[in-house]
Design a protein around this motif. Structure first.
Motif, PDB file in Angstrom:
ATOM      1  N   THR A   1       0.804  -0.786  -0.249  1.00 57.00           N
ATOM      2  CA  THR A   1      -0.131   0.180  -0.312  1.00 57.00           C
ATOM      3  C   THR A   1       0.672   1.424   0.124  1.00 57.00           C
ATOM      4  O   THR A   1       2.176   1.346  -0.029  1.00 57.00           O
ATOM      5  N   VAL A   2       0.485   2.179  -0.137  1.00 56.01           N
ATOM      6  CA  VAL A   2       1.012   3.926  -0.325  1.00 56.01           C
ATOM      7  C   VAL A   2       1.885   4.233   0.888  1.00 56.01           C
ATOM      8  O   VAL A   2       2.036   4.976   1.457  1.00 56.01           O
ATOM      9  N   ASP A   3       0.627   3.768   1.930  1.00 55.88           N
ATOM     10  CA  ASP A   3       1.534   3.647   3.230  1.00 55.88           C
ATOM     11  C   ASP A   3       2.525   2.554   3.917  1.00 55.88           C
ATOM     12  O   ASP A   3       2.857   2.344   4.959  1.00 55.88           O
ATOM     13  N   GLY A   4       2.875   1.816   2.386  1.00 56.34           N
ATOM     14  CA  GLY A   4       4.324   0.873   2.976  1.00 56.34           C
ATOM     15  C   GLY A   4       3.891  -0.033   3.811  1.00 56.34           C
ATOM     16  O   GLY A   4       4.331  -1.249   4.279  1.00 56.34           O
ATOM     17  N   LYS A   5       2.340  -0.129   3.950  1.00 55.19           N
ATOM     18  CA  LYS A   5       1.746  -2.651   4.033  1.00 55.19           C
ATOM     19  C   LYS A   5       1.980  -3.079   3.758  1.00 55.19           C
ATOM     20  O   LYS A   5       1.689  -2.767   2.031  1.00 55.19           O
ATOM     21  N   THR A   6       2.432  -4.460   3.763  1.00 54.66           N
ATOM     22  CA  THR A   6       3.229  -5.513   2.610  1.00 54.66           C
ATOM     23  C   THR A   6       1.939  -6.632   3.295  1.00 54.66           C
ATOM     24  O   THR A   6       1.711  -6.825   3.721  1.00 54.66           O
ATOM     25  N   TYR A   7       1.591  -7.191   1.942  1.00 47.73           N
ATOM     26  CA  TYR A   7       0.659  -8.374   2.098  1.00 47.73           C
ATOM     27  C   TYR A   7       0.891  -9.329   1.518  1.00 47.73           C
ATOM     28  O   TYR A   7       1.251  -9.027  -0.129  1.00 47.73           O
ATOM     29  N   THR A   8       1.440 -10.851   1.336  1.00 52.52           N
ATOM     30  CA  THR A   8       1.445 -11.576   0.287  1.00 52.52           C
ATOM     31  C   THR A   8       0.871 -12.694   0.764  1.00 52.52           C
ATOM     32  O   THR A   8       0.758 -13.529   1.502  1.00 52.52           O
ATOM     33  N   ALA A   9       1.260 -13.814  -0.014  1.00 58.58           N
ATOM     34  CA  ALA A   9       0.345 -14.696  -0.077  1.00 58.58           C
ATOM     35  C   ALA A   9       1.950 -15.236  -1.589  1.00 58.58           C
ATOM     36  O   ALA A   9       2.147 -14.920  -2.403  1.00 58.58           O
ATOM     37  N   GLY A  10       1.691 -17.286  -1.043  1.00 59.82           N
ATOM     38  CA  GLY A  10       2.763 -17.877  -2.089  1.00 59.82           C
ATOM     39  C   GLY A  10       3.593 -17.525  -2.236  1.00 59.82           C
ATOM     40  O   GLY A  10       4.656 -16.860  -0.815  1.00 59.82           O
ATOM     41  N   ASP A  11       5.145 -17.769  -2.444  1.00 56.81           N
ATOM     42  CA  ASP A  11       6.452 -17.749  -2.648  1.00 56.81           C
ATOM     43  C   ASP A  11       6.218 -16.325  -3.449  1.00 56.81           C
ATOM     44  O   ASP A  11       6.650 -15.981  -4.498  1.00 56.81           O
ATOM     45  N   VAL A  12       7.265 -15.153  -2.636  1.00 59.78           N
ATOM     46  CA  VAL A  12       7.016 -13.882  -2.866  1.00 59.78           C
ATOM     47  C   VAL A  12       8.621 -13.731  -3.008  1.00 59.78           C
ATOM     48  O   VAL A  12       9.296 -12.412  -2.846  1.00 59.78           O
ATOM     49  N   GLY A  13       9.565 -15.421  -2.476  1.00 60.40           N
ATOM     50  CA  GLY A  13      10.607 -15.143  -2.546  1.00 60.40           C
ATOM     51  C   GLY A  13      11.413 -15.002  -3.463  1.00 60.40           C
ATOM     52  O   GLY A  13      13.092 -15.261  -3.679  1.00 60.40           O
ATOM     53  N   THR A  14      11.129 -16.278  -4.377  1.00 56.13           N
ATOM     54  CA  THR A  14      11.632 -16.693  -5.514  1.00 56.13           C
ATOM     55  C   THR A  14      11.732 -15.790  -6.896  1.00 56.13           C
ATOM     56  O   THR A  14      11.138 -15.106  -7.034  1.00 56.13           O
ATOM     57  N   GLU A  15      12.969 -15.583  -6.644  1.00 58.15           N
ATOM     58  CA  GLU A  15      13.793 -14.415  -7.848  1.00 58.15           C
ATOM     59  C   GLU A  15      13.115 -14.564  -9.740  1.00 58.15           C
ATOM     60  O   GLU A  15      13.654 -16.343 -10.038  1.00 58.15           O
ATOM     61  N   VAL A  16      12.293 -13.940  -9.988  1.00 55.27           N
ATOM     62  CA  VAL A  16      12.309 -14.665 -11.690  1.00 55.27           C
ATOM     63  C   VAL A  16      12.897 -13.051 -12.271  1.00 55.27           C
ATOM     64  O   VAL A  16      13.641 -12.364 -11.475  1.00 55.27           O
ATOM     65  N   SER A  17      12.988 -12.917 -13.845  1.00 52.99           N
ATOM     66  CA  SER A  17      14.187 -12.139 -14.295  1.00 52.99           C
ATOM     67  C   SER A  17      13.088 -11.011 -14.820  1.00 52.99           C
ATOM     68  O   SER A  17      11.658 -11.553 -15.397  1.00 52.99           O
ATOM     69  N   ILE A  18      13.178  -9.998 -14.647  1.00 50.13           N
ATOM     70  CA  ILE A  18      12.144  -8.787 -14.777  1.00 50.13           C
ATOM     71  C   ILE A  18      11.991  -8.286 -16.248  1.00 50.13           C
ATOM     72  O   ILE A  18      10.344  -8.420 -16.467  1.00 50.13           O
TER      73      ILE A  18
END
Ligand code: DON
Length: 344
Positions: A73-90
């Motif tokens: 959110t624009v006030d900096g809160k983060t909400y996640t689900a699933g695999d949000v750590g694995t990197e892919v190419s942008i």
């Protein structure tokens, strides 16, 4: 006076209670946001449509089951689900930030005059689109944009610097600032794409021939390939989107990455061309400026509210992640993210 927007039918689809959000913050309704994110993850995790990109061999090897969702959110809160750590190419999502960097340094008109801000209606790597580009009567500006490969390679060529290292330092620095952390190039992807990017080399040479690139097209193509190989996870992409949603300021680090008065131009090009020839359909259903990449990421911006991103590698025929489109549309509609949908 505080304005409220009340959530819609989509919230009911998720089995959510009606959630009331303020125009200034969705942070206070954190349970509702997390529920929407979780519901989309559950709903789409078994969806198996689409196929990994394989014209860059390294992308074919990425796990197609990878599925991560993040909202910041624009006030900096983060909400996640699933695999949000694995990197892919942008991949093509980098085009937004290199365009933004050129706009930041050289003004909105620099991109408009040299590359254009119009949809091409063609695939992202179309050569015919370069051959057939029309120009704006009066100004001679091309009717193209920096989110298709020819325009993106030109935008990369416009980043100033005494040598390739200096230009690269600025490109990766801008991406780092938007993501709020130090990103790195995925070397296997960079090598794989460098070995197989003859089509982009042809586009680079053609763009020089037509004067859209002023010099050194091989350097522009190489740096473009490198920027496409930057590794990001869903959280990084959501933070980058949130930076655009928060008038150019990273909502966690507080750094003003791009001037607030330059952001609407960036978002306009995303709305016009962010999902290539499916941009119109996407906008029709979500109203969100967004950008996809063939690595499987899509980020989208709800101005003044939140940034959202999904990573899921299988793509549809237009080159856009299937699950990412579905999940972002559902979550944004549940959160009242469409900037055109004003609640009275
Ligand atoms: O130049 C290419 O083909 C890739 N590096 C990027 C293409 C891309 O991500 C298109 N996105 N949907």
């Amino acid at each position: 006076m505080r304005k409220h927007w009340i959530l819609s039918d989509a919230a009911c689809v998720f089995g959510l209670a009606i959630v009331v959000l303020t125009a200034h913050s969705i942070g206070a309704q954190s349970t509702g946001v997390q529920q929407a994110v979780d519901a989309a993850h559950t709903k789409f995790k078994t969806l198996k449509e689409g196929k990994n990109a394989d014209y860059i061999p390294a992308l074919a090897k990425v796990d197609p089951n990878l599925f991560g969702i993040a909202v910041v959110t624009v006030d900096g809160k983060t909400y996640t689900a699933g695999d949000v750590g694995t990197e892919v190419s942008i991949q093509s999502i980098s085009k937004v930030f290199t365009m933004a960097q050129v706009i930041q340094e050289q003004g909105l008109e620099s991109i408009e005059k040299r590359i254009g801000v119009d949809a091409t209606g063609a695939r992202f790597n179309s050569i015919i689109a370069v051959e057939g580009v029309r120009t704006v009567v009066g100004t001679g500006a091309p009717e193209m944009n920096p989110l298709v490969n020819p325009g993106a390679i030109s935008a990369t060529s416009m980043v100033t610097g005494r040598n390739a290292d200096e230009v690269w330092g600025k490109i990766i620095g801008f991406h780092n600032d938007a993501a709020g952390r130090q990103l790195k190039v995925l070397q296997d992807v960079y090598k794989s794409e460098s070995d197989s990017n003859q089509r982009n080399q042809a586009i680079g040479a053609l763009m020089l021939a037509y004067g859209y690139i002023k010099s050194n097209w091989p350097q522009a193509v190489d740096l473009y390939t490198r920027q496409c190989s930057i590794g990001v996870n869903a959280k990084d992409l959501a933070m980058m989107a949130a930076t655009l949603a928060a008038a150019g300021k990273n909502p966690v680090s507080g750094k003003q990455v791009i001037a607030a008065n330059k952001v609407p131009g960036v978002l306009a090009v995303m709305a016009t061309a962010g999902l290539y020839d499916d941009s119109g359909k996407w906008l029709y259903h979500t109203g969100l400026p967004a950008k996809s990449g063939v690595g499987g990421g899509i980020l989208a911006v709800s101005p003044g509210k939140f940034g959202i991103a999904v990573v899921s590698p299988p793509l549809d025929d237009a080159g856009n992640s299937v699950r990412a489109q579905r999940a972002i549309a559902d979550i944004s509609n549940a959160l009242g993210g469409n900037p055109y949908a004003v609640k009275r």
